[in-house]
Design a protein around this motif. Structure first.
Motif, PDB file in Angstrom:
ATOM      1  N   ALA A 323      41.240  46.758  41.842  1.00  0.00           N
ATOM      2  CA  ALA A 323      40.179  45.801  41.517  1.00  0.00           C
ATOM      3  C   ALA A 323      40.740  44.618  40.739  1.00  0.00           C
ATOM      4  CB  ALA A 323      39.073  46.488  40.720  1.00  0.00           C
ATOM      5  N   VAL A 324      41.702  44.887  39.860  1.00  0.00           N
ATOM      6  CA  VAL A 324      42.342  43.800  39.115  1.00  0.00           C
ATOM      7  C   VAL A 324      43.143  42.919  40.056  1.00  0.00           C
ATOM      8  CG1 VAL A 324      43.950  43.247  37.248  1.00  0.00           C
ATOM      9  CG2 VAL A 324      42.473  45.266  37.060  1.00  0.00           C
ATOM     10  N   LEU A 325      43.944  43.536  40.915  1.00  0.00           N
ATOM     11  CA  LEU A 325      44.801  42.769  41.820  1.00  0.00           C
ATOM     12  C   LEU A 325      43.988  41.930  42.804  1.00  0.00           C
ATOM     13  CD1 LEU A 325      47.613  45.361  42.637  1.00  0.00           C
ATOM     14  CD2 LEU A 325      47.671  43.483  40.983  1.00  0.00           C
ATOM     15  N   ARG A 326      42.827  42.435  43.217  1.00  0.00           N
ATOM     16  CA  ARG A 326      42.018  41.656  44.156  1.00  0.00           C
ATOM     17  C   ARG A 326      41.577  40.328  43.544  1.00  0.00           C
ATOM     18  NH1 ARG A 326      36.202  43.180  47.000  1.00  0.00           N
ATOM     19  NH2 ARG A 326      36.238  41.449  48.492  1.00  0.00           N
ATOM     20  N   GLU A 327      41.379  40.313  42.226  1.00  0.00           N
ATOM     21  CA  GLU A 327      40.961  39.075  41.562  1.00  0.00           C
ATOM     22  C   GLU A 327      42.055  38.007  41.581  1.00  0.00           C
ATOM     23  OE1 GLU A 327      37.813  38.301  40.108  1.00  0.00           O
ATOM     24  OE2 GLU A 327      37.385  40.020  41.411  1.00  0.00           O
ATOM     25  N   VAL A 328      43.314  38.423  41.697  1.00  0.00           N
ATOM     26  CA  VAL A 328      44.426  37.464  41.686  1.00  0.00           C
ATOM     27  C   VAL A 328      45.206  37.526  42.996  1.00  0.00           C
ATOM     28  CG1 VAL A 328      44.684  37.404  39.175  1.00  0.00           C
ATOM     29  CG2 VAL A 328      45.884  39.169  40.482  1.00  0.00           C
ATOM     30  N   VAL A 329      44.555  37.994  44.060  1.00  0.00           N
ATOM     31  CA  VAL A 329      45.261  38.224  45.319  1.00  0.00           C
ATOM     32  C   VAL A 329      45.892  36.954  45.874  1.00  0.00           C
ATOM     33  CG1 VAL A 329      43.213  37.914  46.783  1.00  0.00           C
ATOM     34  CG2 VAL A 329      45.106  39.400  47.547  1.00  0.00           C
ATOM     35  N   ASP A 330      45.280  35.810  45.592  1.00  0.00           N
ATOM     36  CA  ASP A 330      45.828  34.550  46.103  1.00  0.00           C
ATOM     37  C   ASP A 330      47.160  34.199  45.446  1.00  0.00           C
ATOM     38  OD1 ASP A 330      43.991  34.207  43.811  1.00  0.00           O
ATOM     39  OD2 ASP A 330      44.694  32.130  43.865  1.00  0.00           O
TER      40      ASP A 330
END
Length: 571
Positions: A323-330
């Protein structure tokens, strides 16, 4: 599948093959040696490493998965370093543990390895070893402990030790209450439940791509950890068949992702020396400046101690690492692989935040810029680091008079002296605590504050040291100052009363002394007298060959990889 490496030991009808097989026939069928991958389980379980004491149970689940997939599991106990127990510091033996594990992986008839670690130095040492021997390898992190409570309040192990002990020294908490909290802090098996080094390195192992995705951060007592361990046992057999080695999984993009995750998670500063060391084993160019350049603008999204309020069990409940990584996936490298052969980003689209108090959205972060800041200046020509997320904002730009301590013993002897000339604006300087000087670069940089200032309500001061601090610690602490004092760094020539200037925004740490005067000063004799002078064993080899914190504090002769080939027979 290419020929199995273990066939070099077991295949054939000559005397040596006979010996290798015969001594291993202790309850296993003859088919165990006929084309079945031999999988080591590098197991750092130890009763003296309490955070890893449950790994024997995890190993049993790994074994079941290996058998199910057609492999042969082999328990391989490896050097285990208990951060809370060993003296002078577990960091002294990280490189030794990596070297010993590397040598045993190379020497034995194995085709792949599952790495079981938890406590701070265990996962880094295992990954360093796996990178150097380059056999298919996958990590199972042991996971954090459950949350303990005291008087109805959650306790963060490590972080609350530092906090409560300071309250005792300040006179705001009784010694009896402090003692009463001891039995409440460690509620279950597992490593620290704060975002300390153990939690950080477990999570970063997954971000690097070295775990079965979805494993890191599972609490140690959670039955799903055992299920994941079983799946990992199956996976390593597949990895051997596909020759999926660390050199084929880990890339520059993997380390970029780890730096981004380190910032978003509010992870431990110790990750810097560990990631540099792992990259050094792989020959991947990674420098101290990369942590600033890649991570500086990344927002802090996780509200966990020591940079926030919550604990690892909360992070898992709130959506976990993905969930954390999805927020900074870009920001992530889209091609960086995992041990499954698929990119890390493939596992993120379905992740969700279930508790936005614990995991913040990209649009509402705890801090806008939370990455590790790399400082340079005439006090740290080769660099130093600070964790802004754990610091007091108004101290990130500060000018104060140095109060210098020549050793940790000197510090303990004088810090609570009522006559010590120190005030809230002073900068506490501790030296002789680098890799060579202590030896081993201990976690002493988050120096306790003077008792007389604690009683006045002071709870943070600027502190500067060539050592490390616990990942569970907090405060405005400048760490890993390089070159260290023991090798002639400027820190060795600071004097009490000198003005120290910290400017994190400008990435500077300086001593306001003319350079000519600073260069002309002799290093402190008291500091020099207190430096390590080992005469034998690992400690002597360590001090003679260890490199600086700015490169990961590995041994100079262990950089790079030696591969897995062994050309000579043993009989």
């Amino acid at each position: 599948m290419a020929d199995l490496r273990s066939a070099q030991w077991y295949a054939g009808n000559d005397r040596n093959a006979y010996i290798h097989r015969a001594w291993m026939r202790r309850g296993v069928p003859g088919t165990a040696f006929e084309g079945r991958p031999q999988i080591a389980i590098a197991n750092s379980a130890s009763d003296l490493t309490p955070c890893n004491s449950h790994l024997n149970e995890v190993a049993e689940s790994v074994k079941q998965g290996i058998w199910e997939a057609g492999g042969v599991p082999l328990n391989l106990p490896v050097v285990s370093l208990g951060e809370t127990q060993v003296r002078p510091t577990a960091m002294l033996w990280r490189n030794m543990a990596a070297m010993a594990t590397e040598e045993m992986l190379r020497a034995n008839p194995i085709d792949g390895v599952v790495l079981l670690g938890g406590c701070d130095k265990t996962i880094p040492s295992l990954l360093m070893a796996a990178a150097s021997v380059d056999l298919p390898a996958v990590v199972v992190p042991g996971g954090p402990m459950l949350t303990g409570t005291f008087r109805g309040v959650p306790l963060g192990c490590g972080t609350d030790v530092w906090r409560l002990s300071e309250e005792v020294r300040a006179g705001t908490l009784s010694e009896q209450a402090f003692m009463d909290s001891e039995s409440s802090m460690i509620r279950s098996r597992g490593h620290c439940n704060t975002m300390g080094t153990a939690s950080t390195m477990g999570l970063l192992a997954e971000v690097l791509g070295t775990t079965l995705p979805g494993t890191a951060g599972l609490p140690a007592p959670d039955s799903r950890l055992l299920a994941r361990a079983h799946e990992t046992g199956r996976l390593i057999v597949e990895m051997v068949a596909e020759e999926r080695r660390p050199s084929r999984v880990l890339s520059s993009g993997s380390f970029r992702n780890a730096i981004i995750a380190l910032a978003a998670l509010g992870g431990s500063t110790n990750a810097v020396v560990h990631l540099l060391a792992i990259a050094g084993r792989l020959g991947i160019p990674l420098t101290l400046d990369d942590f600033d350049e890649v991570g500086a603008g990344v927002p802090l999204l996780v509200d966990l101690q020591p940079a926030g309020r919550h604990l690892m069990e909360d992070l898992h409940r709130a959506g976990g690492l993905h969930a954390v990584l999805r927020e900074v996936v870009d920001l992530l490298d889209q091609d960086a692989l995992t041990v499954t052969g698929r990119p890390l980003v493939d596992y993120l689209p379905e992740a969700q935040i279930w508790d936005r108090e614990v995991i913040r959205s990209r649009g509402e972060p705890l801090q806008g810029e939370a990455g590790i800041a790399v400082l340079r200046g005439n006090l740290a020509p080769q660099g130093a680091i600070i964790k802004p997320a754990a610091a007091t904002p108004h101290l990130l730009r500060h000018r104060g008079r140095a109060v210098v301590f020549d050793s940790i013993e000197d510090f303990h002897a004088r810090i609570d002296d009522p006559e010590l000339d120190v005030d809230a604006d002073s900068v506490l300087v501790l030296r002789g605590c680098g890799p060579k000087g202590y030896p081993g670069m201990p976690e002493v940089s988050n120096m306790p504050l003077p008792a007389k200032l604690l009683k006045e309500g002071v709870r943070d001061m600027v502190r500067v040291c060539d050592g490390r601090m616990s990942g569970t610690a907090y405060g405005t602490v400048v760490l890993h100052v390089a070159p260290e004092a023991a090798t002639g760094g400027p820190l060795a020539r600071v004097r009490t009363g000198d003005w120290i200037i910290l400017d994190v925004e400008a990435r500077r740490i300086d001593i306001d002394v003319p350079q000519e005067e600073l260069d002309a000063r002799a290093p402190s004799q008291a500091m020099t007298d207190g430096l390590a002078r080992p005469r034998r064993g690992w400690e002597e080899l360590y001090v003679r060959t260890v490199m600086g914190a700015d490169t990961g504090a590995d041994q100079d002769f262990l950089l790079g990889s030696s591969g897995h080939e062994v050309s000579r027979e043993s009989h």
